[in-house]
Write an enzyme that holds these catalytic residues in place. Structure first.
Site, PDB file in Angstrom:
ATOM      1  N   HIS A   1       7.433-101.544  48.311  1.00 14.10           N
ATOM      2  CA  HIS A   1       6.699-100.965  47.457  1.00 14.10           C
ATOM      3  C   HIS A   1       5.573-100.390  48.037  1.00 14.10           C
ATOM      4  O   HIS A   1       4.014-100.971  48.606  1.00 14.10           O
ATOM      5  CB  HIS A   1       5.944-102.203  46.180  1.00 14.10           C
ATOM      6  CG  HIS A   1       5.051-101.831  45.603  1.00 14.10           C
ATOM      7  ND1 HIS A   1       5.073-100.389  44.721  1.00 14.10           N
ATOM      8  CD2 HIS A   1       3.861-102.239  44.454  1.00 14.10           C
ATOM      9  CE1 HIS A   1       3.808-100.104  43.857  1.00 14.10           C
ATOM     10  NE2 HIS A   1       3.589-101.475  43.941  1.00 14.10           N
ATOM     11  N   LYS A  50      11.297-104.531  43.735  1.00 13.56           N
ATOM     12  CA  LYS A  50      11.791-106.018  44.705  1.00 13.56           C
ATOM     13  C   LYS A  50      12.148-105.875  46.137  1.00 13.56           C
ATOM     14  O   LYS A  50      11.410-106.606  46.686  1.00 13.56           O
ATOM     15  CB  LYS A  50      11.968-107.190  43.184  1.00 13.56           C
ATOM     16  CG  LYS A  50      12.709-108.004  43.562  1.00 13.56           C
ATOM     17  CD  LYS A  50      11.520-109.112  43.756  1.00 13.56           C
ATOM     18  CE  LYS A  50      11.540-110.198  45.253  1.00 13.56           C
ATOM     19  NZ  LYS A  50      11.896-109.873  45.992  1.00 13.56           N
ATOM     20  N   CYS A  54      -0.372 -98.329  41.450  1.00 10.46           N
ATOM     21  CA  CYS A  54       0.559 -98.086  41.850  1.00 10.46           C
ATOM     22  C   CYS A  54       1.602 -97.358  41.154  1.00 10.46           C
ATOM     23  O   CYS A  54       2.214 -97.015  41.566  1.00 10.46           O
ATOM     24  CB  CYS A  54       1.381 -99.911  41.896  1.00 10.46           C
ATOM     25  SG  CYS A  54       0.488-100.579  42.191  1.00 10.46           S
TER      26      CYS A  54
END
Lengths: 385, 385
Positions: A331, A327, A83
């Site tokens: 993402h 959030k 990520c």
């Protein structure tokens, strides 16, 4: 070391999108080039980050992007670091520019995930953990971060409400970000009632899977600027942690984040108190609390209380994730680290909605984590001129 | 620009291997560190290349390798650039070292493919082409290179025997490389009788799918050398070509290879005639002929005849693929570009079997192609002291 600037940014909306990954990547790249005012042919190297191109049967995307931009002769490569891939690509470009190897570079991160169902994406994501010791035993990222959350709650008295306050803040900021995946405010009751994903983490502790792309044009001080609005990259640092959390001495923080922060502050020649705002990696709410403590904005075990008190709100003591964070903004894995930089850029140039505009965005930091911290990137930026 | 050296190399056998990808990668890395004589903690950054980790459910391999080496805090990333990923990772390390950003770096390339059947691997490989315009129409790499071979035969009178002479030479060299996947000499009759893969390319025009790993320890001139045997990196250049061959003006050469060669020669401050031997990307025999012409060792259309005459044999005018090349040594995608450098290193230090030892290995070149040339890397090395 030459000074390096972000001179152009591009970002698609994040969410469930109709376009393909390549279309998103090319769109973000074109936006960044247009904003920068450069000609495509000024670009000397293209750094792409993409983790799951295989889902669209498309690896080796760099030449496709460069061909679409009319610069097929320019070298490109794809970078993966779970990520934190977007930040890793940014870091490689930064090294080449700060050293004077190149003058202008394009950085693009994108991901297309919405054609898969959640279990399939969760399985994909888990390939970034250690398959032999974690994945093979069925532990996916919600489970790994749940273990960290449990430890943090046990050792420091962190409460559900503290985790919830991270989510509520980021959802609130997301409602003022037209590119955010989730533009919906939530309250504590909604948070507390949301279904458990991996105890103690609930649905509203967890970021969504998103499609999206983000891009940057970077240039060093040797580039012939023509009045471009720009922000300066003060430093870009990366570090690692043991691949599996079972091998670490503590579960309530990420060693690589602590190391990378110290490297980045030293390279920038500033102290932590000089940072005025930050975008941090809140893949789960607990990750934001750990980030705040790893970076050092709050002492160990105190980030939850500070968040509940509003200290990390866009108008608080140290604004965190004014974009909505992972959030609410969403993402799209490899786009995330670059999108964090887009937010720092837009805040510094006062281009965001006043309802989430930070009051004095002079020095900003991005914190981007790969997996449970096997890779961490910290970048620091300063408003230029 | 600081001088950069290869101070240690590691390479597993290539072929169908029992170990997992991670075991192969760690083995090669440990060998390279041991040969270099450095301590693991001297490594400041780890550059990994791997294309199909997804086949073992393992992406984000860098932290796993670094953890195994006892340096979990060191940053790592994975680089993908189709079949030139290993060279792209090397190039990133070279940029960081030549600019003085780091002093010592580890570069590792690996691939594990043998658990898949050939059609599955062919489909995987094809994801490095342009899926919308090539893959979706069923064109895989044998077909794309077959189109290039047909054009070359049509325009320049290149014959089956000329293609065969590439294969026979590389198979012959492979018999003297104990790490080669295929250690078997073939003759022209065997070549000509081998089954068609994609006309005019036959089985013996095509490299095999291999497992394997290779690794390098690189250091710049600021490192405190203690008598390490080493070779100098004179230059490392990359360039691209239009993603699809349908968009190119010619099919019989790769624009990116021509551009990258000129960039590499200029950066090295040498002329083509100074090169004494080379490892080139012979995924198919036609690719070696195009490489020889793109680099400029032979004029357009003359590489086939020269090969048939033995000019590219290990004891010929310009030895090419003394290792056995991708054709015989094997092609574990991301390990290939790094393995080419291992061969240059071993030749320069006279560590190879005398039956394939080049007589004056003073300046060597590697040529590594991603897909049909969307990405190309050219590196040039000099024997040090």
């Amino acid at each position: 070391m030459k000074k390096v600037y972000v001179i152009g940014t591009g970002m698609t909306k994040f969410g469930k999108l109709d376009q393909s990954g390549r279309e998103l990547a090319i769109q973000a790249a074109k936006e960044a080039i247009q904003e920068s005012g450069i000609a495509s042919r000024d670009i000397e190297s293209t750094y792409v980050s993409n983790a799951f191109g295989i889902g669209e049967n498309q690896l080796h995307i760099g030449p496709i992007i460069n061909s679409a931009l009319g610069i097929p002769e320019v070298p490109s490569l794809s970078i993966e670091s779970a990520c934190s891939g977007g930040s890793a690509a940014f870091n490689q470009a930064y090294i080449a520019l700060s050293s004077g190897y190149y003058k202008v570079a394009l950085v693009v991160g994108y991901e297309k995930l919405s054609m898969n169902k959640t279990p399939e994406n969760t399985r994909y994501f888990a390939m970034a953990s250690d398959h032999w010791y974690e994945g093979i035993n069925g532990v996916t990222f919600p489970g790994l971060y749940a273990l960290m959350a449990s430890a943090h709650m046990h050792l420091y008295g962190t409460t559900e409400e503290m985790l919830g306050s991270v989510s509520i803040k980021n959802h609130r900021n997301g409602t003022f970000n037209p590119k955010a995946h989730l533009q919906k405010a939530i309250d504590m009751e909604t948070y507390l009632k949301s279904p458990i994903v991996a105890s103690p983490l609930k649905l509203y502790d967890s970021c969504p899977f998103s499609d999206g792309a983000s891009a940057l044009v970077l240039a060093n001080e040797d580039f012939n600027f023509e009045g471009q609005e720009r922000i300066e990259v003060l430093s870009s640092a990366r570090a690692g942690s043991r691949a599996t959390i079972q091998d670490r001495e503590e579960l309530t923080g990420i060693p690589g984040a602590q190391i990378a922060t110290q490297k980045a502050l030293k390279a920038a020649g500033i102290e932590l108190k000089d940072i005025s705002f930050a975008e941090v990696h809140d893949c789960f709410t607990i990750a934001e609390l750990m980030a705040l403590e790893d970076i050092g904005f709050f002492r160990k075990g105190e980030a939850g209380k500070a968040t509940l008190e509003g200290q990390t709100a866009f108008d608080g003591k140290i604004p965190i994730n004014s974009s909505g964070g992972l959030k609410a903004k969403g993402h799209p894995i490899s786009a995330t680290g670059i999108a964090q930089i887009v937010e720092i850029h837009d805040q510094m140039l006062y281009k965001v909605d006043p309802h989430r505009q930070v009051s004095n965005p002079s020095i900003g930091l991005t914190h981007n984590v790969g997996a449970t911290g096997g890779s961490v990137s910290i970048n620091i930026f300063r408003r230029s001129r």
